[in-house]
Design a protein around this motif. Structure first.
Motif, short mmCIF file in Angstrom:
data_model
loop_
_atom_site.label_atom_id
_atom_site.label_comp_id
_atom_site.label_asym_id
_atom_site.label_seq_id
_atom_site.Cartn_x
_atom_site.Cartn_y
_atom_site.Cartn_z
N THR A 1 0.85 -1.19 -0.18
CA THR A 1 -0.06 -0.20 0.01
C THR A 1 0.76 1.17 -0.05
OG1 THR A 1 -0.03 -0.16 2.46
CG2 THR A 1 -1.80 -1.16 1.09
N ASP A 2 1.79 1.56 -1.11
CA ASP A 2 2.38 2.61 -1.00
C ASP A 2 1.53 4.00 -1.07
OD1 ASP A 2 5.23 2.13 -0.93
OD2 ASP A 2 4.91 0.55 -2.48
N HIS A 3 2.10 4.82 -0.76
CA HIS A 3 1.30 6.29 -0.71
C HIS A 3 0.89 6.67 -2.23
CE1 HIS A 3 2.32 7.43 3.29
NE2 HIS A 3 3.63 7.00 3.14
N ALA A 4 -0.30 7.17 -2.27
CA ALA A 4 -0.97 7.67 -3.38
C ALA A 4 -0.50 9.09 -4.00
CB ALA A 4 -2.41 7.22 -3.61
N ASP A 5 0.33 9.59 -3.34
CA ASP A 5 0.95 11.04 -3.90
C ASP A 5 1.08 10.90 -5.15
OD1 ASP A 5 1.16 10.64 -1.04
OD2 ASP A 5 2.76 11.72 -0.93
N PRO B 1 -11.04 15.90 3.00
CA PRO B 1 -10.54 17.00 2.62
C PRO B 1 -9.16 17.47 3.40
CG PRO B 1 -12.09 17.25 4.08
CD PRO B 1 -12.05 15.96 4.01
N HIS B 2 -8.36 16.20 3.79
CA HIS B 2 -7.25 16.55 4.61
C HIS B 2 -5.89 16.97 4.35
CE1 HIS B 2 -10.20 15.59 7.86
NE2 HIS B 2 -10.61 14.48 7.06
N ASP B 3 -5.93 16.89 2.93
CA ASP B 3 -4.46 17.19 2.08
C ASP B 3 -3.54 16.55 2.75
OD1 ASP B 3 -2.95 18.53 0.51
OD2 ASP B 3 -2.53 20.30 2.02
N GLY B 4 -3.50 15.24 2.87
CA GLY B 4 -2.53 14.39 3.17
C GLY B 4 -2.23 14.10 4.74
N ASP C 1 -6.04 5.19 -12.36
CA ASP C 1 -7.01 6.24 -12.36
C ASP C 1 -7.57 6.60 -10.91
OD1 ASP C 1 -7.09 5.83 -15.10
OD2 ASP C 1 -8.73 4.40 -15.02
N PHE C 2 -7.77 5.69 -9.98
CA PHE C 2 -8.21 6.14 -8.74
C PHE C 2 -7.18 7.40 -8.12
CE2 PHE C 2 -8.11 5.69 -4.04
CZ PHE C 2 -9.46 6.16 -3.68
N LYS C 3 -5.90 6.89 -8.28
CA LYS C 3 -4.86 7.82 -7.81
C LYS C 3 -4.98 9.02 -8.53
CE LYS C 3 0.19 8.19 -7.93
NZ LYS C 3 1.54 7.89 -8.27
N ASP C 4 -5.10 9.21 -9.64
CA ASP C 4 -5.16 10.64 -10.41
C ASP C 4 -6.24 11.30 -10.14
OD1 ASP C 4 -3.95 12.20 -12.45
OD2 ASP C 4 -5.83 11.77 -13.31
N ARG C 5 -7.48 10.67 -9.82
CA ARG C 5 -8.86 11.28 -9.76
C ARG C 5 -9.10 11.73 -8.30
NH1 ARG C 5 -13.46 8.29 -13.28
NH2 ARG C 5 -14.57 10.16 -12.25
N PHE C 6 -8.82 10.94 -7.28
CA PHE C 6 -8.96 11.11 -6.09
C PHE C 6 -8.24 11.42 -4.93
CE2 PHE C 6 -12.29 8.31 -8.26
CZ PHE C 6 -13.27 9.39 -8.26
N ASP C 7 -6.87 11.27 -4.96
CA ASP C 7 -5.89 11.72 -4.10
C ASP C 7 -5.87 13.11 -3.97
OD1 ASP C 7 -3.76 10.05 -2.39
OD2 ASP C 7 -2.93 12.03 -3.17
N ASP C 8 -5.94 13.42 -2.55
CA ASP C 8 -6.22 14.98 -2.10
C ASP C 8 -4.80 15.59 -1.91
OD1 ASP C 8 -8.40 16.83 -1.38
OD2 ASP C 8 -7.39 16.75 0.63
#
Length: 945
Positions: free
Chosen positions: A66-70, A106-109, A129-136
């Motif tokens: 589960t690496d970071h989705a940054d 909405p916690h910005d990481g 797609d999930f990473k690109d669309r929804f990571d905050d």
């Protein structure tokens, strides 16, 4: 094997039945899992293959990467998926899941969720797609609805047959100000769908210091997150509200086995899944069903929490829900296997197990004991309450814990007609009934309730009889000195606004229909009050004491004390406060992060009665006492008033946090926990912290020594003798320590008797010395500071430097921390205090207010020493006040760069309030050159601001 030998159970028509069940019960397999790890594709130190190799070495059957989705990192890329597939080929016996650690909006990481995806041909594209669309992380806008969209997208875009992803909220308390904050978020996410299955009851980074990297306000409890470890906290609150989320989850959050001192997957932390099979699908099904437990240190295996009900086809297991008829009994059984050695090779054995029940009255430990040596470790027979219950279990060996997920027992109501949810009369009647039940459910405090009612009745009788005798027919002399009725009215509105603000902050409102809000209000919990839960009850009592006191004062101050002020105005004040309390608690239904409770209404009603009783008994006398500070011109009278106010505040602070105990067994429990020390200095150690605390105890009682020397001796009479002063001071110290005996969380120590007496003696000696040596201006009896202008200026500068050093220590600067804290720095004012624990919030406000109150006193004395006219004095005071405000804001801005600090603009408001208070008080003692024998006395000083 789970449920082995239970084939004799049969379902009885109209009897118990399963509402939610684990379909593979009796046919599943145990899989050791770690579902939160990191590699070189984000901020880990090792490759995926190396992490998988170590997981296999430590017995993991299931491993999730589960690496970071940054978006600037490599998780979710083609190379990421290919590396996971290669590891699957190298370790075919291991179930290897692909996942991401999602920076949830909405916690910005700042808040993270592990998302685990099913395998399949589109696995890589879905992750990308999930990473690109929804990571905050790094977005210009942080919209909470983006999380809702992401959960909906996960439910549809990744569907593979009946397999859907799962999401788990990681280290929930690590960056929160209060553990209850997560309740609103999880309620919102679960309202979308069931993708969010639970929260990590134990954080990773178990080898770090502090454990879990919990560097903010919240700390772990025996290595577990307080949201799960504390009975009645966020997890139990969610279960009480009917939201079944799973918290028996202990991942490693592995990054690095050297620099971070993380444990490898499976080396220390374990999550054991009872799954239908050894596949990705089976692991995801077990996580969604809740059929798993978690532990640290390899202390248990195959933990089973089973609930048996007569007529049920088989015992219910963790994650399941059953329905039973009204008046049923169930039997909860906890059993497990105990390995002979733990993770470090030491001899193993479970010291204690506990069964926890959650009902509409709250959560409590039903039974806590050593496990039985034969058969099940614990067996408890329960009467199911009319609104059902949830049971979960835990156990420990020293500080190593294991936890199970819950079993829910619902009470069926066959033939009962449905109640219309839009009915208004039903919520009102039901709410009134629940408030009364809540008041009755607080045995240690309900006596206070009845005593308050009896006191009001006695006051009524006394006042009526007095008016009949004609003893109280003439109104008191009207005073033009504050406080007057208008001031009390403004204070009543201010305190009421404070109650509303504090109860609804941070104003994260949830849109609800009025009918749904009414139903939630009726279903609000009524909590039992163990010792640990009385702080909140006491705080709610205190909330409405000043409201009712000031409201009644606004109606009756300086009026004739006739029977109508008791029989008419007092009930009106009580009615207004009850309406305020109900409105406040009903409003909390709309607040995602707040918990509405009938206990709060009962406590606020008690506070209302206390405030009304206080005004009727001593309100006019208190008003006269407050007016003395404005009316008196003599320095001695002002010092006496100030010392009396200090003593009242000292008694109040000594009773914080109001977790009162009244039963002998509770006092004995406090003694057993080491909070009662009968031998002086038996609890003392020679480290710097203990020496500082000892000195602080002595200094705390120096003003008490000054008070007993000066008070109640008269303006012209000599001071009380040293011996008599020390005697009365010792009585006051003894009284405060005796009161602390009945406050559970406060220490009652013979050491504090000694230090308090030393402080009193120092205060007595100081005041006698002062009276012999002090000089004054010869007019008002107050000191003339004009000859000490450089000393006051230097003292102000040195004290400002001290404040900077104090609030910035230990100077662990980290520039990278600024970007993550700027947003929270401008949070809703005072919200950081309301998210804190009540005792901590009150002590923080008092401590910071006193520290900056001293700065305000230095500002006033410096302005006095450097000026010769009233106008110049006011101008310099305003300038120095402005500089002090800049210092206050600068201290908080500087904390943005400190690793362990929690900067907030709200704290700057507290500092500025303390400065204003210090200026106001000091202005009554400082000499003004414009004053003379014929002057009307000095201005209070606040008008200049």
């Amino acid at each position: 094997m789970i449920l082995a030998g239970c084939g004799g159970f049969r379902t009885t028509p109209g009897g118990p039945r399963f509402l939610r069940q684990v379909e593979w019960a009796g046919q599943g397999v145990w899989l050791k899992a770690d579902t939160h790890t990191h590699t070189q594709f984000s901020d880990g130190a090792h490759t995926i293959a190396e992490v998988a190799a170590q997981a296999a070495r430590y017995g993991c059957n299931v491993l999730a990467i589960t690496d970071h989705a940054d978006r600037n990192l490599s998780a979710g890329t083609h190379e990421y998926i290919e590396a996971i597939k290669e590891a699957r080929r190298q370790y075919p016996e291991m179930v290897l899941l692909a996942g991401l650690e999602w920076n949830i909006p909405p916690h910005d990481g700042n808040e993270h969720v592990a998302v685990l995806f099913p395998d399949g041909p589109a696995e890589g594209q879905i992750l990308a797609d999930f990473k690109d669309r929804f990571d905050d992380l790094g977005r210009e806008e942080h919209d909470p609805t983006l999380a809702d969209e992401a959960l909906e997208w996960l439910s549809t875009a990744t569907a593979t047959g009946d397999v859907r992803p799962v999401a788990i909220y990681e280290h929930p308390g690590r960056k929160r100000q209060s553990s209850k904050q997560i309740v609103g978020d999880l309620r919102r996410w679960r309202a979308v769908n069931d993708i969010m299955v639970g929260l990590s009851g134990a954080p990773g980074h178990q080898g770090m210091e502090p454990i879990g990297s919990y560097r903010s306000r919240l700390k772990t409890v025996r290595r577990w997150d307080p949201t799960v470890a504390n009975v009645g906290d966020a997890w139990d609150t969610l279960l009480e509200k009917g939201i079944d989320v799973w918290g028996a989850y202990a991942p490693s959050d592995f990054h690095d086995d050297s620099g971070l001192s993380d444990y490898w997957p499976g080396q220390f932390s374990e999550t054991w899944l009872y799954a239908p099979d050894r596949t990705v699908k089976g692991a995801l099904q077990a996580l969604r069903a809740g059929s798993f437990f978690a532990s640290h240190g390899h202390i248990v295996r195959e933990v089973e929490l089973l609930v048996e009900a007569e007529g049920l086809s088989r015992p219910a297991m963790a994650g399941e829900s059953i329905e039973v008829p009204p008046g049923s009994q169930v039997t909860a059984r906890l059993q497990f296997q105990t390995p002979s050695t733990d993770w470090s090779g030491q001899a193993n054995g479970i010291d204690e197990v506990a069964l926890i029940a959650i009902t509409d009255e709250g959560a409590n430990i039903l039974k806590e004991a050593r496990p039985l040596s034969e058969g099940p470790a614990m067996t408890v027979t329960l009467d199911v309450p009319e609104r059902g219950l949830v049971v979960r279990a835990r156990g420990r060996r020293n500080s190593l814990m294991f936890y199970t997920n819950p079993v829910r027992i619902v009470v069926g109501q066959p033939g009962a007609p449905p109640v219309a949810s839009h009915s208004i009369s039903f919520p009102i009647r039901a709410a009134a009934r629940e408030i009364w039940k809540s008041a009755r459910s607080a045995p240690p405090l309900i006596s206070m309730f009845y005593v308050s009612v009896a006191a009001i009745m006695l006051v009524v009788v006394y006042k009526v009889r007095g008016s009949q005798r004609g003893d109280d027919t003439s109104p008191p002399t009207r005073s033009h000195v504050a406080p007057r009725r208008l001031h009390y009215l403004l204070l009543a509105f201010a305190f009421a606004a404070f109650v509303i603000y504090g109860s609804w902050v941070p104003f994260d409102f949830e849109p609800l229909s009025f009918a749904e809000a009414c139903q939630r209000f009726v279903d609000a919990p009524r909590l039992k009050l163990p010792i640990e839960g009385r702080t909140d009850f006491g705080t709610n009592v205190l909330l409405t004491v000043p409201v009712s006191f000031c409201a009644l004062a606004a109606m009756t101050c300086d009026r004739a004390r006739r029977w109508d002020s008791i029989l008419i105005w007092s009930p009106l004040a009580v009615l207004l406060c009850i309406v305020l309390s109900i409105v406040v608690e009903f409003g909390q239904v709309y607040c995602r992060a707040r918990v509405c409770s009938y206990n709060d209404i009962a406590a606020q009603l008690l506070g209302t009665l206390v405030g009304v009783a206080l005004w009727n008994v001593a309100g006019q006398k208190c008003t006269t006492w407050l007016r003395r500070f404005r009316e008196t011109r003599a320095s001695r009278g002002r010092w006496e008033w100030l010392l009396q106010a200090y003593f009242v505040g000292l008694v109040f602070c000594s009773l914080l946090p109001f977790d009162l105990i009244t039963r002998p067994k509770e006092v004995y429990r406090k003694y057993g926990h080491g909070r009662i020390v009968l031998v002086p200095f038996a609890d003392f150690s020679a480290d710097p912290g203990a020496c500082y605390a000892l000195a602080a105890d002595v200094l705390t009682y120096v003003p008490v020594g000054m008070l007993v020397t000066l008070a109640f001796t008269g303006e012209q009479r000599p001071l009380r003798s040293r011996l008599a002063s020390v005697f009365w001071g010792l009585l006051l110290v003894s009284g405060i320590e005796t009161c602390q005996l009945f406050v559970y969380s406060r220490f009652t120590s013979a050491t504090q008797m000694v230090t308090g007496t030393v402080g009193v003696l120092a205060g007595v000696i100081f005041w006698h010395w002062r009276e012999r040596t002090r000089g004054s201006d010869g007019v008002t009896g107050r000191p003339d500071h004009r000859g000490n202008r450089w000393r006051w200026a230097a003292a102000g500068l040195l004290y400002a430097g001290f404040l900077l050093a104090y609030f910035w220590s230990p100077y662990d600067w980290m520039p990278a921390a600024v970007s993550n804290r700027t947003q929270t720095f401008f949070d809703i004012p005072i919200s950081n205090l309301f998210w804190s624990e009540n005792f901590n919030a009150m002590t923080q406000v008092i401590r910071k207010g006193v520290l900056f109150g001293l700065l305000g006193a230095l500002v006033e004395n410096t302005a006095t020493a450097w000026t010769t006219t009233v106008a110049a004095r006011r101008g310099l005071r305003v300038a120095l006040f402005f500089l002090a405000c800049l210092l206050s804001v600068g201290i908080e801005l500087g904390q943005l760069w400190l690793t362990d600090a929690t900067p907030s603009l709200s704290d700057a408001f507290v500092y500025i309030t303390g400065i204003l208070f210090g200026i106001v008080v000091a202005s009554k003692f400082a000499f003004s050159p414009a004053e003379s024998v014929h002057s009307k006395g000095p201005t209070l000083g606040l008008s200049a601001l």
